[in-house]
Design a protein around this motif. Structure first.
Motif, PDB file in Angstrom:
ATOM      1  N   SER A 199       0.806  -1.214   0.000  1.00  0.00           N
ATOM      2  CA  SER A 199       0.000   0.000   0.000  1.00  0.00           C
ATOM      3  C   SER A 199       0.841   1.267   0.000  1.00  0.00           C
ATOM      4  CB  SER A 199      -0.937   0.008   1.215  1.00  0.00           C
ATOM      5  OG  SER A 199      -0.184  -0.040   2.416  1.00  0.00           O
ATOM      6  N   GLU A 200       2.068   1.209   0.505  1.00  0.00           N
ATOM      7  CA  GLU A 200       2.918   2.400   0.565  1.00  0.00           C
ATOM      8  C   GLU A 200       3.717   2.620  -0.709  1.00  0.00           C
ATOM      9  OE1 GLU A 200       5.349   2.022   3.974  1.00  0.00           O
ATOM     10  OE2 GLU A 200       3.685   2.104   5.423  1.00  0.00           O
ATOM     11  N   LEU A 201       3.623   1.698  -1.658  1.00  0.00           N
ATOM     12  CA  LEU A 201       4.351   1.844  -2.903  1.00  0.00           C
ATOM     13  C   LEU A 201       3.642   2.819  -3.832  1.00  0.00           C
ATOM     14  CD1 LEU A 201       5.229  -1.908  -3.592  1.00  0.00           C
ATOM     15  CD2 LEU A 201       6.690  -0.162  -2.563  1.00  0.00           C
ATOM     16  N   ALA A 202       4.426   3.461  -4.687  1.00  0.00           N
ATOM     17  CA  ALA A 202       3.847   4.380  -5.662  1.00  0.00           C
ATOM     18  C   ALA A 202       3.041   3.598  -6.703  1.00  0.00           C
ATOM     19  CB  ALA A 202       4.973   5.182  -6.343  1.00  0.00           C
ATOM     20  N   ASN A 203       1.969   4.235  -7.182  1.00  0.00           N
ATOM     21  CA  ASN A 203       1.101   3.631  -8.200  1.00  0.00           C
ATOM     22  C   ASN A 203       0.536   2.286  -7.748  1.00  0.00           C
ATOM     23  OD1 ASN A 203       1.705   5.801  -9.968  1.00  0.00           O
ATOM     24  ND2 ASN A 203       3.577   4.754 -10.653  1.00  0.00           N
ATOM     25  N   HIS A 204       0.271   2.193  -6.450  1.00  0.00           N
ATOM     26  CA  HIS A 204      -0.273   0.941  -5.921  1.00  0.00           C
ATOM     27  C   HIS A 204      -1.726   0.783  -6.325  1.00  0.00           C
ATOM     28  CE1 HIS A 204      -1.574  -2.198  -3.221  1.00  0.00           C
ATOM     29  NE2 HIS A 204      -2.444  -1.363  -2.655  1.00  0.00           N
ATOM     30  N   ARG A 205      -2.073  -0.405  -6.795  1.00  0.00           N
ATOM     31  CA  ARG A 205      -3.454  -0.749  -7.096  1.00  0.00           C
ATOM     32  C   ARG A 205      -3.876  -1.876  -6.162  1.00  0.00           C
ATOM     33  NH1 ARG A 205      -4.902  -1.380 -13.300  1.00  0.00           N
ATOM     34  NH2 ARG A 205      -6.947  -1.284 -12.291  1.00  0.00           N
ATOM     35  N   ARG A 206      -5.057  -1.739  -5.622  1.00  0.00           N
ATOM     36  CA  ARG A 206      -5.519  -2.686  -4.614  1.00  0.00           C
ATOM     37  C   ARG A 206      -5.574  -4.104  -5.165  1.00  0.00           C
ATOM     38  NH1 ARG A 206     -10.410  -4.741  -2.610  1.00  0.00           N
ATOM     39  NH2 ARG A 206     -11.587  -3.704  -4.265  1.00  0.00           N
ATOM     40  N   LEU A 207      -5.043  -5.027  -4.396  1.00  0.00           N
ATOM     41  CA  LEU A 207      -5.051  -6.444  -4.770  1.00  0.00           C
ATOM     42  C   LEU A 207      -6.374  -7.059  -4.335  1.00  0.00           C
ATOM     43  CD1 LEU A 207      -3.669  -9.045  -5.777  1.00  0.00           C
ATOM     44  CD2 LEU A 207      -2.663  -9.281  -3.498  1.00  0.00           C
ATOM     45  N   ARG A 208      -7.133  -7.571  -5.289  1.00  0.00           N
ATOM     46  CA  ARG A 208      -8.408  -8.207  -4.995  1.00  0.00           C
ATOM     47  C   ARG A 208      -8.158  -9.604  -4.442  1.00  0.00           C
ATOM     48  NH1 ARG A 208     -13.005  -6.455  -7.935  1.00  0.00           N
ATOM     49  NH2 ARG A 208     -13.992  -8.345  -7.109  1.00  0.00           N
ATOM     50  N   GLY A 209      -8.321  -9.752  -3.134  1.00  0.00           N
ATOM     51  CA  GLY A 209      -8.085 -11.046  -2.509  1.00  0.00           C
ATOM     52  C   GLY A 209      -9.028 -12.117  -2.985  1.00  0.00           C
TER      53      GLY A 209
END
Length: 672
Positions: A199-209
């Motif tokens: 979540s703290e990375l740039a250009n993070h996209r949410r991972l759909r569990g």
């Protein structure tokens, strides 16, 4: 297998030669007086569903790992044709779940490998008029040797119905469903932990569990009911079972569409080119839908724009035709209701409400002014109460337990010693035994258990990766940011009085007490039982099992006139099942650290106890025991904490595996 029924070739039936337009329940589009337009045929999407987004591969990103090995595939999903990545080359373990799944799948496959006309010598007799296209399978069927394939299997076109299961068969299928959901939830929670790291990375996209878990299980051939399309009830799935995600229902074979509201056997896979509907999802968000519980007016799909607004007439094709054909042949459909539920993972839940028959179909002018197909569904009698009704009743009880003059003996047997009141409900007899005991919110340990000196973390705003408490837990935290148990362990070290972190720290979960509205109720089957008026998420903390701790010597003295104590070392190791991914990852190792010595103390609950003492026993429990330390570091005397092994609907009885139980009551005698 006598309990299985197979679908007859529809071309062999006289009804199959009737054209759709000749059906008595269908009115031609010209009858509306509107100009006939060609609608855009799109699946009926349900409101409030988050669309499936494409998840591109992100470079230089850490991946979920177990035992130091990375396990995140290059997931590929598309919002149109739902696709999964190819098998990653990891060989699936032939464990209990996978072996049983393959055995049942092979049983279905070999039972219906030949066409019905070949099995019956070209003659079709004995059709049940209420089932239309479904005929029984010959009793004698040869079972071919089991062949395990690691490749994902496509859904087959055979339609079968499973009926007249014996009690042992019902328990078997229920256990298969339970263990499959365990693996799904374990993978999904693992994905949430990885998403928190990214979540703290740039250009993070949410991972759909939910997509991640479904993809991993599909690649390893762990989806259920792929070798057949089951008409009617799915073995092992009970009325009232609830789900948070469409993908979980696909994994179990309850509803095979990731977004569409109608699941059906496509015409392209049918021998005569006619589709058959098997399940529908009712969300009540469409302008022409009418949901009366036992009776539903369900609208078809098609003719909508990208904003889900009706812009054209619907056609009798695809899912619409499948619903009409199911009505013609008297084939029931499964109904799943999508309900808004504040506090769930997605603010929505899906509840399986049982089987319905389609008794009427017509073409009508909708509220938007365009022609739509409508279907009248009636619930089949003799089924358990609808799960959606139970959700509503539980919500009403949470708001006002005295609204309907219900037989509550006490609204709070804890006498405000818990942060959430614990009710006592009895509508069977006049017993009120739980009020005879003193309520004990926390376990009472001997003074020598506590030490004045101890070690703790020095975190200021909250524990982070690599802190002392994380290292005490084997280098990883036991919970995600939402307080959900990631993996069961022999013992979990929570932050305690020697730590500098605040009360909001992620490593302080069980010590805060329970948050669910629990109540003790009188049951005709188990005596006293425990249920929740709230939905309990899989992996979430429920409550502590409290009592007065006795040493071995004290226990021997107290039990001279009979053993009425609870021994923690007798609880089964169900904690090892939560987060067990040995059937997904071949090199998975069961957690063995942190470890604790054999426990030789006992809990005395004869005079002081809490709500957990009334939880019933089951060999297929929905609650597990997890040992936790937080207020002291004495490994010989951990707290006994209860966590949910699955999503537990409101009003469903809690159960755990005691290991050793009373033979007569199937429950601890001291608590019955």
């Amino acid at each position: 297998m006598d309990s299985l029924s197979h679908v007859q070739d529809l071309n062999l039936l006289p009804e199959a030669r009737a054209t759709p337009s000749s059906s008595s329940g269908v009115i031609a589009a010209e009858a509306t007086g509107k100009e006939s337009l060609t609608p855009m045929l799109v699946p009926k999407l349900e409101p409030l569903d988050e669309p499936l987004a494409t998840l591109p591969e992100e470079p230089n990103v850490s991946t979920p790992s177990l035992n130091g090995v990375s396990y995140f595939p290059n997931a590929a999903f598309s919002s149109g044709d739902f696709t999964f990545p190819e098998a990653s080359g990891v060989s699936p373990e032939e464990g209990d779940l996978y072996s049983e799944f393959c055995r049942i799948s092979e049983l279905f496959r070999t039972a219906f490998a030949k066409r019905m006309e070949e099995q019956l010598g070209g003659e079709v007799t004995g059709l049940d008029p209420e089932t239309g296209a479904i005929v029984p399978v010959p009793e004698q069927t040869q079972i071919a040797p089991l062949v395990v394939s690691p490749r994902p299997k496509l859904r087959k076109k055979e339609l079968v119905r499973v009926t007249d299961l014996k009690i042992e068969d019902q328990r078997h299928f229920r256990d298969v469903i339970r263990r499959t959901r365990l693996i799904y939830d374990s993978l999904r929670v693992l994905a949430t932990v990885e998403d928190e790291k990214r979540s703290e990375l740039a250009n993070h996209r949410r991972l759909r569990g939910d997509l991640f878990a479904a993809s991993m299980m599909r690649d390893r051939g762990m989806w259920l009911n792929r070798d057949q399309r089951i008409v009617g009830s799915i073995p092992g799935i009970e009325v009232g079972d609830l789900f948070f995600f469409r993908m979980e229902m696909m994994v179990l074979g309850l509803h095979g569409q990731p977004q569409a509201g109608i699941d059906y056997l496509p015409a392209s896979q049918s021998t005569n080119g006619q589709p058959i509907a098997t399940s529908v999802i009712v969300s009540g968000g469409y302008e022409d839908d009418e949901d009366g519980g036992e009776e539903i007016i369900y609208t078809g799909h098609g003719g909508q724009d990208k904003h889900s607004r009706q812009c054209e007439h619907q056609k009798l094709e695809g899912g619409n035709l499948a619903m009409e054909r199911s009505m013609t042949y008297g084939i029931e459909v499964r109904v799943i209701r999508g309900i808004k539920y504040q506090g769930s993972l997605t603010n929505k839940v899906y509840v399986y409400d049982g089987l319905y028959r389609i008794i009427d179909c017509w073409f009508d002018v909708g509220k938007s002014g365009f022609g739509v197909f409508k279907y009248k569904l009636m619930r089949i009698e003799g089924q358990p109460e609808m799960g959606s009704m139970i959700l509503r009743r539980a919500a009403a009880l949470r708001r006002n337990p005295y609204a309907d003059k219900l037989p509550y003996v006490s609204l709070d047997i804890s006498i405000k010693r818990e942060s959430v009141a614990v009710g006592l409900f009895n509508d069977i007899d006049s017993a009120y035994d739980p009020l005879r005991f003193e309520y004990l919110p926390r376990t009472t340990f001997p003074p020598f258990v506590f030490s004045k000196n101890g070690t703790g973390c020095e975190c200021i705003s909250g524990c982070t990766e690599g802190c002392l408490c994380a290292m005490k837990n084997g280098g990883e935290f036991a919970y995600n940011q939402s307080g959900i148990l990631v993996r069961g362990k022999p013992v979990i070290f929570e932050c305690g009085p020697f730590c500098s972190c605040p009360p909001e720290c992620r490593n302080r979960v069980t010590q805060k007490g329970f948050k669910h509205k629990l109540e003790v109720f009188r049951s005709r089957l188990t005596g006293w039982g425990v249920r929740s008026l709230n939905l309990i998420h899989a992996g979430s903390f429920i409550c502590e099992y409290t009592g007065v701790v006795l040493t071995t010597e004290q226990a021997k003295i107290l039990t001279m006139n009979g053993d009425t104590l609870i021994y923690p070392n007798r609880f089964s190791d169900r904690w090892a099942e939560w987060g067990d991914l040995s059937q997904v990852f071949s090199d998975f190792v069961r957690p063995s650290f942190p470890s604790i010595p054999p426990l030789d103390f006992a809990l005395d609950v004869s005079r002081m106890r809490n709500v957990a003492c009334y939880v019933s026993h089951s060999s297929m429990p929905n609650v597990l025991v997890q040992f936790v330390l937080y207020d002291h570091n004495n490994l010989m005397f951990p707290h006994i904490m209860l966590f949910a092994m699955e999503n537990i609907p409101p009003m469903r009885e809690l159960s755990l595996d005691y290991g050793v139980i009373d033979d007569c009551t199937a429950k601890l005698a001291i608590c019955n």
